[in-house]
Motif scaffolding. Structure first.
Motif, short mmCIF file in Angstrom:
data_model
loop_
_atom_site.label_atom_id
_atom_site.label_comp_id
_atom_site.label_asym_id
_atom_site.label_seq_id
_atom_site.Cartn_x
_atom_site.Cartn_y
_atom_site.Cartn_z
N HIS A 177 1.37 -24.69 -13.01
CA HIS A 177 2.79 -24.40 -12.74
C HIS A 177 3.30 -25.28 -11.61
O HIS A 177 2.51 -25.86 -10.87
CB HIS A 177 2.93 -22.93 -12.32
CG HIS A 177 2.22 -22.65 -11.03
ND1 HIS A 177 0.89 -22.29 -10.98
CD2 HIS A 177 2.62 -22.76 -9.74
CE1 HIS A 177 0.51 -22.16 -9.73
NE2 HIS A 177 1.54 -22.44 -8.94
N HIS A 182 5.37 -30.25 -7.19
CA HIS A 182 4.05 -30.68 -7.65
C HIS A 182 3.44 -29.61 -8.56
O HIS A 182 3.89 -28.47 -8.59
CB HIS A 182 3.12 -30.85 -6.44
CG HIS A 182 2.81 -29.53 -5.81
ND1 HIS A 182 3.68 -28.89 -4.94
CD2 HIS A 182 1.77 -28.66 -5.98
CE1 HIS A 182 3.17 -27.73 -4.58
NE2 HIS A 182 2.03 -27.55 -5.20
N THR A 194 -0.41 -28.16 -8.88
CA THR A 194 -1.79 -28.20 -8.40
C THR A 194 -2.72 -28.27 -9.59
O THR A 194 -2.64 -27.45 -10.50
CB THR A 194 -2.11 -26.96 -7.55
OG1 THR A 194 -1.26 -26.94 -6.42
CG2 THR A 194 -3.57 -26.96 -7.09
N TYR A 212 5.47 -15.51 -6.66
CA TYR A 212 6.23 -16.76 -6.55
C TYR A 212 7.05 -17.00 -7.80
O TYR A 212 6.74 -16.46 -8.87
CB TYR A 212 5.32 -17.96 -6.27
CG TYR A 212 4.32 -18.27 -7.36
CD1 TYR A 212 4.59 -19.20 -8.35
CD2 TYR A 212 3.08 -17.62 -7.41
CE1 TYR A 212 3.66 -19.50 -9.34
CE2 TYR A 212 2.16 -17.90 -8.40
CZ TYR A 212 2.45 -18.83 -9.36
OH TYR A 212 1.53 -19.12 -10.35
N PHE A 247 7.80 -19.50 -3.01
CA PHE A 247 6.73 -18.55 -2.78
C PHE A 247 7.33 -17.34 -2.07
O PHE A 247 7.95 -17.49 -1.01
CB PHE A 247 5.64 -19.20 -1.92
CG PHE A 247 4.47 -18.30 -1.65
CD1 PHE A 247 3.55 -18.02 -2.66
CD2 PHE A 247 4.28 -17.75 -0.39
CE1 PHE A 247 2.45 -17.19 -2.41
CE2 PHE A 247 3.18 -16.92 -0.14
CZ PHE A 247 2.28 -16.65 -1.15
N ARG A 287 8.51 -32.11 -2.43
CA ARG A 287 7.29 -31.30 -2.45
C ARG A 287 6.91 -30.83 -3.86
O ARG A 287 5.86 -30.22 -4.05
CB ARG A 287 7.52 -30.08 -1.53
CG ARG A 287 6.29 -29.27 -1.21
CD ARG A 287 6.70 -28.05 -0.37
NE ARG A 287 5.62 -27.12 -0.11
CZ ARG A 287 5.80 -25.95 0.52
NH1 ARG A 287 7.01 -25.62 0.95
NH2 ARG A 287 4.79 -25.14 0.71
N ASP A 331 -4.41 -23.42 -2.61
CA ASP A 331 -3.47 -24.17 -3.46
C ASP A 331 -2.26 -24.70 -2.70
O ASP A 331 -1.72 -25.76 -3.03
CB ASP A 331 -2.96 -23.29 -4.60
CG ASP A 331 -4.02 -23.06 -5.66
OD1 ASP A 331 -5.11 -23.64 -5.53
OD2 ASP A 331 -3.75 -22.31 -6.61
N VAL A 332 -1.81 -23.95 -1.70
CA VAL A 332 -0.61 -24.34 -0.96
C VAL A 332 -0.78 -25.73 -0.33
O VAL A 332 0.20 -26.43 -0.06
CB VAL A 332 -0.25 -23.29 0.12
CG1 VAL A 332 -1.32 -23.21 1.20
CG2 VAL A 332 1.12 -23.54 0.72
N THR A 346 5.55 -24.55 -8.42
CA THR A 346 6.18 -23.49 -7.62
C THR A 346 7.55 -23.94 -7.12
O THR A 346 7.69 -25.06 -6.63
CB THR A 346 5.30 -23.16 -6.39
OG1 THR A 346 3.97 -22.87 -6.82
CG2 THR A 346 5.86 -21.98 -5.61
O1 ACK Z 1 -0.12 -24.83 -6.10
P1 ACK Z 1 0.96 -24.03 -5.53
O2 ACK Z 1 2.31 -24.59 -5.39
O3 ACK Z 1 0.49 -23.43 -4.13
O4 ACK Z 1 1.03 -22.67 -6.31
C1 ACK Z 1 0.44 -21.62 -5.61
C2 ACK Z 1 1.28 -20.36 -5.71
O5 ACK Z 1 2.10 -20.36 -4.55
C3 ACK Z 1 0.46 -19.08 -5.74
O6 ACK Z 1 -0.41 -19.04 -4.67
C4 ACK Z 1 1.79 -21.46 -3.73
N1 ACK Z 1 1.77 -20.98 -2.35
C5 ACK Z 1 0.86 -20.17 -1.75
N2 ACK Z 1 1.22 -19.93 -0.48
C6 ACK Z 1 2.38 -20.58 -0.26
C7 ACK Z 1 3.25 -20.73 0.84
N3 ACK Z 1 3.01 -20.13 2.00
N4 ACK Z 1 4.34 -21.50 0.68
C8 ACK Z 1 4.60 -22.11 -0.47
N5 ACK Z 1 3.83 -22.01 -1.56
C9 ACK Z 1 2.73 -21.26 -1.45
C10 ACK Z 1 0.47 -22.00 -4.18
#
Ligand code: ACK
Length: 222
Positions: A70, A150, A152, A11, A75, A148, A161-162, A72
């Motif tokens: 972090h 944020h 985590t 990501y 991803f 969106r 985490d997503v 994101t």
């Molecule tokens: O907390 P987050 O934003 O949620 O940071 C982690 C990071 O990517 C590594 O796993 C985010 N993440 C995981 N799967 C997805 C997805 N399908 N779409 C968007 N973000 C995702 C996760």
């Protein structure tokens, strides 16, 4: 010689500087401790799988926390996600890569699944925010771009985490619904601000003073 294909990360996102990670983790603990102690929260333990008189330790409840804090942006799953190649090739994304950014945290929230920080993106930061980030998870609703965004801070056992960004959009959606959300308490110190309750165990603290954290925009290859 063959030209190697550019590798796409798991990501892209803004990665918090070490000191600011430590500070935000501490602030998150403070938030959970104070939230767990307000009367209104103690009266609404049921969504967290507890009876009213039971004791709930939120620090233990959110058993997992990401290794690197972090925010994101995209991803990619190393390129398996549709549109990740296009995202990586945008001029704005290439220009932003490895640059420093200040992130502005306006609220902290907790749900029975996740605890996170709401990030208010600047117009500069929105340049590298994917236009479909909100639609991707909530296709039926309309949100201001960046809703969106944020960080985590923790997840309950068995929660991915997503989920944090989805929980945040759930709260923003309720805020947009026009209903009045009364404040059910006030926190103090570094987490000073009003706490609102949004049904189903969803709580949000509006910070009286926004938290600023330093970060670097980069890719995570893990
Ligand atoms: O907390 P987050 O934003 O949620 O940071 C982690 C990071 O990517 C590594 O796993 C985010 N993440 C995981 N799967 C997805 C997805 N399908 N779409 C968007 N973000 C995702 C996760």
């Amino acid at each position: 010689p063959t030209l190697e294909k550019e590798l796409l990360p798991l990501y892209f996102g803004w990665f918090l500087a070490k000191r600011d990670q430590d500070y935000l983790r501490k602030t998150s603990h403070e938030f959970l401790e104070q939230l767990g102690n307000i009367k209104a929260f103690k009266k609404r333990l049921q969504p967290y799988g507890c009876e009213e008189k039971q004791k709930l330790d939120l620090l233990k409840y959110f058993a997992k926390s990401p290794n690197i804090l972090h925010c994101t942006t995209k991803f990619c799953d190393y390129g398996k996600v549709l549109g990740s190649e296009e995202y990586a090739q945008q001029e704005a994304v290439k220009k932003a890569y490895s640059r420093g950014y200040t992130l502005h945290i306006s609220a902290l929230f907790a749900t029975p699944r996740t605890v996170g920080a709401q990030v208010e993106l600047t117009s500069d930061q929105l340049l590298i925010w994917p236009p479909d980030a909100e639609k991707e998870v909530m296709p039926k609703d309309t949100f201001p771009r960046g809703s969106r965004a944020h960080i985590t801070l923790g997840t309950a056992a068995d929660v991915q985490d997503v989920q944090t960004g989805i929980d945040l959009l759930e709260i923003v959606k309720l805020q947009q619904s026009g209903r009045e959300w009364e404040s059910l308490g006030e926190l103090a110190g570094p987490v000073a601000g009003k706490v609102s309750y949004y049904e189903n165990g969803m709580w949000m603290l509006n910070l009286a003073r926004k938290i600023e954290v330093k970060s670097i925009f980069s890719g995570y290859y893990g």
